[in-house]
Design a protein around this motif. Structure first.
Motif, PDB file in Angstrom:
ATOM      1  N   ASP A 184     -64.583   9.608 -14.247  1.00  0.00           N
ATOM      2  CA  ASP A 184     -65.420   9.213 -13.201  1.00  0.00           C
ATOM      3  C   ASP A 184     -64.959   8.031 -12.543  1.00  0.00           C
ATOM      4  OD1 ASP A 184     -66.640  10.953 -13.813  1.00  0.00           O
ATOM      5  OD2 ASP A 184     -68.243   9.602 -15.647  1.00  0.00           O
ATOM      6  N   LEU A 185     -64.237   6.225 -13.648  1.00  0.00           N
ATOM      7  CA  LEU A 185     -63.819   5.537 -12.268  1.00  0.00           C
ATOM      8  C   LEU A 185     -63.460   5.819 -11.107  1.00  0.00           C
ATOM      9  CD1 LEU A 185     -63.565   3.855 -15.570  1.00  0.00           C
ATOM     10  CD2 LEU A 185     -65.151   2.268 -14.231  1.00  0.00           C
ATOM     11  N   LEU A 186     -62.332   6.164 -11.500  1.00  0.00           N
ATOM     12  CA  LEU A 186     -61.123   6.520 -10.291  1.00  0.00           C
ATOM     13  C   LEU A 186     -62.180   7.661  -8.880  1.00  0.00           C
ATOM     14  CD1 LEU A 186     -58.371   7.730 -12.370  1.00  0.00           C
ATOM     15  CD2 LEU A 186     -58.875   5.535 -10.881  1.00  0.00           C
ATOM     16  N   TRP A 187     -63.070   8.328  -9.734  1.00  0.00           N
ATOM     17  CA  TRP A 187     -64.105   8.723  -8.284  1.00  0.00           C
ATOM     18  C   TRP A 187     -64.849   8.078  -7.512  1.00  0.00           C
ATOM     19  CZ3 TRP A 187     -64.169  12.766  -5.474  1.00  0.00           C
ATOM     20  CH2 TRP A 187     -65.099  13.219  -4.637  1.00  0.00           C
ATOM     21  N   VAL A 188     -65.433   6.708  -8.211  1.00  0.00           N
ATOM     22  CA  VAL A 188     -66.160   5.358  -7.880  1.00  0.00           C
ATOM     23  C   VAL A 188     -65.163   4.503  -6.891  1.00  0.00           C
ATOM     24  CG1 VAL A 188     -67.392   3.467  -8.457  1.00  0.00           C
ATOM     25  CG2 VAL A 188     -67.947   5.307  -9.445  1.00  0.00           C
ATOM     26  N   ALA A 189     -64.233   4.301  -6.991  1.00  0.00           N
ATOM     27  CA  ALA A 189     -63.231   3.978  -6.653  1.00  0.00           C
ATOM     28  C   ALA A 189     -62.570   4.773  -4.990  1.00  0.00           C
ATOM     29  CB  ALA A 189     -61.433   3.725  -7.461  1.00  0.00           C
ATOM     30  N   ALA A 190     -62.640   5.764  -5.196  1.00  0.00           N
ATOM     31  CA  ALA A 190     -62.056   6.698  -4.465  1.00  0.00           C
ATOM     32  C   ALA A 190     -63.414   6.847  -3.095  1.00  0.00           C
ATOM     33  CB  ALA A 190     -62.164   7.835  -4.558  1.00  0.00           C
ATOM     34  N   GLY A 191     -64.396   6.921  -3.467  1.00  0.00           N
ATOM     35  CA  GLY A 191     -65.675   6.274  -2.858  1.00  0.00           C
ATOM     36  C   GLY A 191     -66.115   5.555  -2.336  1.00  0.00           C
ATOM     37  N   ALA A 192     -65.499   4.312  -2.750  1.00  0.00           N
ATOM     38  CA  ALA A 192     -65.667   2.613  -1.977  1.00  0.00           C
ATOM     39  C   ALA A 192     -64.550   2.715  -1.194  1.00  0.00           C
ATOM     40  CB  ALA A 192     -65.463   2.278  -3.280  1.00  0.00           C
ATOM     41  N   ARG A 193     -62.986   3.075  -1.042  1.00  0.00           N
ATOM     42  CA  ARG A 193     -62.025   3.164  -0.380  1.00  0.00           C
ATOM     43  C   ARG A 193     -62.380   4.690   0.591  1.00  0.00           C
ATOM     44  NH1 ARG A 193     -59.692   2.428   2.824  1.00  0.00           N
ATOM     45  NH2 ARG A 193     -57.789   1.599   3.636  1.00  0.00           N
ATOM     46  N   TRP A 194     -62.780   6.052   0.434  1.00  0.00           N
ATOM     47  CA  TRP A 194     -62.286   6.698   1.820  1.00  0.00           C
ATOM     48  C   TRP A 194     -63.426   7.138   1.527  1.00  0.00           C
ATOM     49  CZ3 TRP A 194     -58.488   6.452  -2.396  1.00  0.00           C
ATOM     50  CH2 TRP A 194     -56.959   6.009  -2.368  1.00  0.00           C
ATOM     51  N   GLY A 195     -64.579   7.084   1.303  1.00  0.00           N
ATOM     52  CA  GLY A 195     -65.889   7.595   1.216  1.00  0.00           C
ATOM     53  C   GLY A 195     -65.931   8.799   1.010  1.00  0.00           C
ATOM     54  N   TYR A 196     -65.232   9.839  -0.193  1.00  0.00           N
ATOM     55  CA  TYR A 196     -65.395  11.351  -0.809  1.00  0.00           C
ATOM     56  C   TYR A 196     -64.870  11.962   0.250  1.00  0.00           C
ATOM     57  CZ  TYR A 196     -67.994   8.089  -4.300  1.00  0.00           C
ATOM     58  OH  TYR A 196     -68.752   7.664  -4.452  1.00  0.00           O
ATOM     59  N   PRO A 197     -63.309  11.725   0.417  1.00  0.00           N
ATOM     60  CA  PRO A 197     -63.407  13.399   1.714  1.00  0.00           C
ATOM     61  C   PRO A 197     -62.515  14.223   1.282  1.00  0.00           C
ATOM     62  CG  PRO A 197     -61.058  11.384   1.183  1.00  0.00           C
ATOM     63  CD  PRO A 197     -62.845  10.699   0.703  1.00  0.00           C
ATOM     64  N   GLY A 198     -62.710  15.416   1.402  1.00  0.00           N
ATOM     65  CA  GLY A 198     -62.731  16.531   1.286  1.00  0.00           C
ATOM     66  C   GLY A 198     -61.684  16.609   0.304  1.00  0.00           C
ATOM     67  N   SER A 199     -60.001  16.259   1.353  1.00  0.00           N
ATOM     68  CA  SER A 199     -59.191  16.301   0.781  1.00  0.00           C
ATOM     69  C   SER A 199     -58.860  15.385  -0.547  1.00  0.00           C
ATOM     70  CB  SER A 199     -57.545  15.696   1.788  1.00  0.00           C
ATOM     71  OG  SER A 199     -58.450  14.510   2.010  1.00  0.00           O
ATOM     72  N   LEU A 200     -59.562  14.261  -1.091  1.00  0.00           N
ATOM     73  CA  LEU A 200     -59.631  14.251  -2.595  1.00  0.00           C
ATOM     74  C   LEU A 200     -59.991  15.008  -3.449  1.00  0.00           C
ATOM     75  CD1 LEU A 200     -60.096  10.481  -1.939  1.00  0.00           C
ATOM     76  CD2 LEU A 200     -57.991  11.650  -2.339  1.00  0.00           C
ATOM     77  N   LEU A 201     -60.852  15.850  -3.277  1.00  0.00           N
ATOM     78  CA  LEU A 201     -62.446  16.583  -4.290  1.00  0.00           C
ATOM     79  C   LEU A 201     -61.320  17.511  -5.475  1.00  0.00           C
ATOM     80  CD1 LEU A 201     -64.792  16.748  -4.833  1.00  0.00           C
ATOM     81  CD2 LEU A 201     -64.806  19.121  -3.699  1.00  0.00           C
ATOM     82  N   ALA A 202     -59.664  17.946  -4.126  1.00  0.00           N
ATOM     83  CA  ALA A 202     -59.377  18.430  -5.836  1.00  0.00           C
ATOM     84  C   ALA A 202     -58.309  17.676  -6.369  1.00  0.00           C
ATOM     85  CB  ALA A 202     -57.653  19.776  -4.847  1.00  0.00           C
ATOM     86  N   TRP A 203     -58.180  16.641  -6.068  1.00  0.00           N
ATOM     87  CA  TRP A 203     -58.002  15.779  -7.190  1.00  0.00           C
ATOM     88  C   TRP A 203     -58.162  15.211  -8.500  1.00  0.00           C
ATOM     89  CZ3 TRP A 203     -54.786  11.109  -5.104  1.00  0.00           C
ATOM     90  CH2 TRP A 203     -53.504  11.325  -4.393  1.00  0.00           C
ATOM     91  N   PHE A 204     -60.051  16.029  -8.041  1.00  0.00           N
ATOM     92  CA  PHE A 204     -60.866  14.929 -10.099  1.00  0.00           C
ATOM     93  C   PHE A 204     -61.506  16.607 -10.009  1.00  0.00           C
ATOM     94  CE2 PHE A 204     -60.901  11.764  -6.814  1.00  0.00           C
ATOM     95  CZ  PHE A 204     -60.562  10.456  -8.266  1.00  0.00           C
ATOM     96  N   ARG A 205     -60.650  17.616  -9.340  1.00  0.00           N
ATOM     97  CA  ARG A 205     -61.568  19.248 -10.194  1.00  0.00           C
ATOM     98  C   ARG A 205     -60.413  19.495 -10.928  1.00  0.00           C
ATOM     99  NH1 ARG A 205     -62.545  22.849  -6.926  1.00  0.00           N
ATOM    100  NH2 ARG A 205     -63.204  23.877  -8.461  1.00  0.00           N
ATOM    101  N   GLY A 206     -59.246  19.321 -10.834  1.00  0.00           N
ATOM    102  CA  GLY A 206     -58.184  20.138 -11.526  1.00  0.00           C
ATOM    103  C   GLY A 206     -57.382  20.505 -12.524  1.00  0.00           C
ATOM    104  N   GLY A 207     -57.195  21.853 -13.134  1.00  0.00           N
ATOM    105  CA  GLY A 207     -56.941  21.982 -14.329  1.00  0.00           C
ATOM    106  C   GLY A 207     -55.966  20.836 -15.112  1.00  0.00           C
ATOM    107  N   GLU A 208     -55.748  21.064 -14.456  1.00  0.00           N
ATOM    108  CA  GLU A 208     -54.293  19.971 -14.001  1.00  0.00           C
ATOM    109  C   GLU A 208     -54.750  18.292 -14.766  1.00  0.00           C
ATOM    110  OE1 GLU A 208     -50.897  20.768 -15.385  1.00  0.00           O
ATOM    111  OE2 GLU A 208     -51.886  21.836 -15.451  1.00  0.00           O
ATOM    112  N   LEU A 209     -55.486  18.077 -14.656  1.00  0.00           N
ATOM    113  CA  LEU A 209     -56.803  16.324 -14.754  1.00  0.00           C
ATOM    114  C   LEU A 209     -56.236  15.898 -15.299  1.00  0.00           C
ATOM    115  CD1 LEU A 209     -58.111  14.382 -12.591  1.00  0.00           C
ATOM    116  CD2 LEU A 209     -60.123  15.360 -13.692  1.00  0.00           C
ATOM    117  N   THR A 210     -55.982  15.827 -16.513  1.00  0.00           N
ATOM    118  CA  THR A 210     -55.659  15.241 -17.558  1.00  0.00           C
ATOM    119  C   THR A 210     -54.477  14.788 -17.629  1.00  0.00           C
ATOM    120  OG1 THR A 210     -55.446  17.369 -18.978  1.00  0.00           O
ATOM    121  CG2 THR A 210     -57.575  16.301 -19.258  1.00  0.00           C
ATOM    122  N   LYS A 211     -53.419  15.233 -17.244  1.00  0.00           N
ATOM    123  CA  LYS A 211     -52.584  14.816 -17.097  1.00  0.00           C
ATOM    124  C   LYS A 211     -51.861  13.827 -15.744  1.00  0.00           C
ATOM    125  CE  LYS A 211     -50.362  19.251 -18.805  1.00  0.00           C
ATOM    126  NZ  LYS A 211     -49.747  20.432 -18.375  1.00  0.00           N
TER     127      LYS A 211
END
Length: 198
Positions: free
Chosen positions: A103-130
């Motif tokens: 959630d904090l990294l998502w806030v950072a992404a929004g503060a920097r890039w304005g939630y571009p669609g290209s970053l969305l997959a980074w926050f959803r993937g099954g490998e996120l914990t890694k």
């Protein structure tokens, strides 16, 4: 749907093929060629993977206009589109700490890039914990130029995420410590109005 196949039959076939080690793209392609009902096939693959039905239906609705660009015989292209569109990604359940970091990294992404669609997959993937550490380290290298974004919100979120990541042992621990120090220096420079370090 061709051959009188129902949703239950498609789901069973998708589960069987996935259980045999075939990937989602391959399973969708085979079912789509056989039935001609791409939406039902995509849904069957999602459900067989474990994607909740409401999420699966929403994902398929999002890509449906793009699927209409393809014709019979192009099922493999449609399958690639579904994979690229993250339709078949199974979101993992995170523990509270990992969820807070995400959630904090998502806030950072929004503060920097304005939630571009290209970053969305980074926050959803099954490998996120890694990937949380790698995502933090990537974001920690950010340099703000011009007036785009909110540096104050970005660095505050990054410091909080870095402090959580620094509390665990791992192969990237030294890099996390360096990244956290950079984030703290950037945040401090903003508070004092001094030149931000590079």
């Amino acid at each position: 749907m061709k051959h009188g196949e129902g949703e239950d039959s498609l789901l069973l076939d998708a589960s069987t093929m996935l259980g045999a080690g075939r990937d989602a793209e391959e399973v969708f392609t085979e079912l789509a060629v056989r039935t001609g009902d791409w939406g039902a096939c995509a849904l069957a693959v999602c459900l067989a993977l474990g994607v909740p039905q409401t999420d699966a239906e929403a994902r398929i609705r999002e890509v449906h206009p793009l699927l209409e660009e393809f014709a019979a015989g192009e099922e493999d292209f449609a399958a690639s589109l579904l994979v690229c569109g993250q339709v078949f990604v199974v979101d993992r359940v995170l523990d509270d700490r990992s969820e807070r970091i995400r959630d904090l990294l998502w806030v950072a992404a929004g503060a920097r890039w304005g939630y571009p669609g290209s970053l969305l997959a980074w926050f959803r993937g099954g490998e996120l914990t890694k990937q949380l550490t790698k995502l933090f380290l990537f974001f920690a290298k950010t340099q703000f130029r011009g007036r785009r974004g909110s540096p104050t919100d970005f660095w505050a979120a990054m410091v909080a995420a870095g402090e959580l990541l620094a509390g665990e042992d791992g192969p990237d621990q030294a890099d996390v410590t360096v990244g956290l120090e950079r984030c703290r220096a950037q945040a401090a420079a903003l508070r004092t109005g001094s030149q931000m370090p590079r």
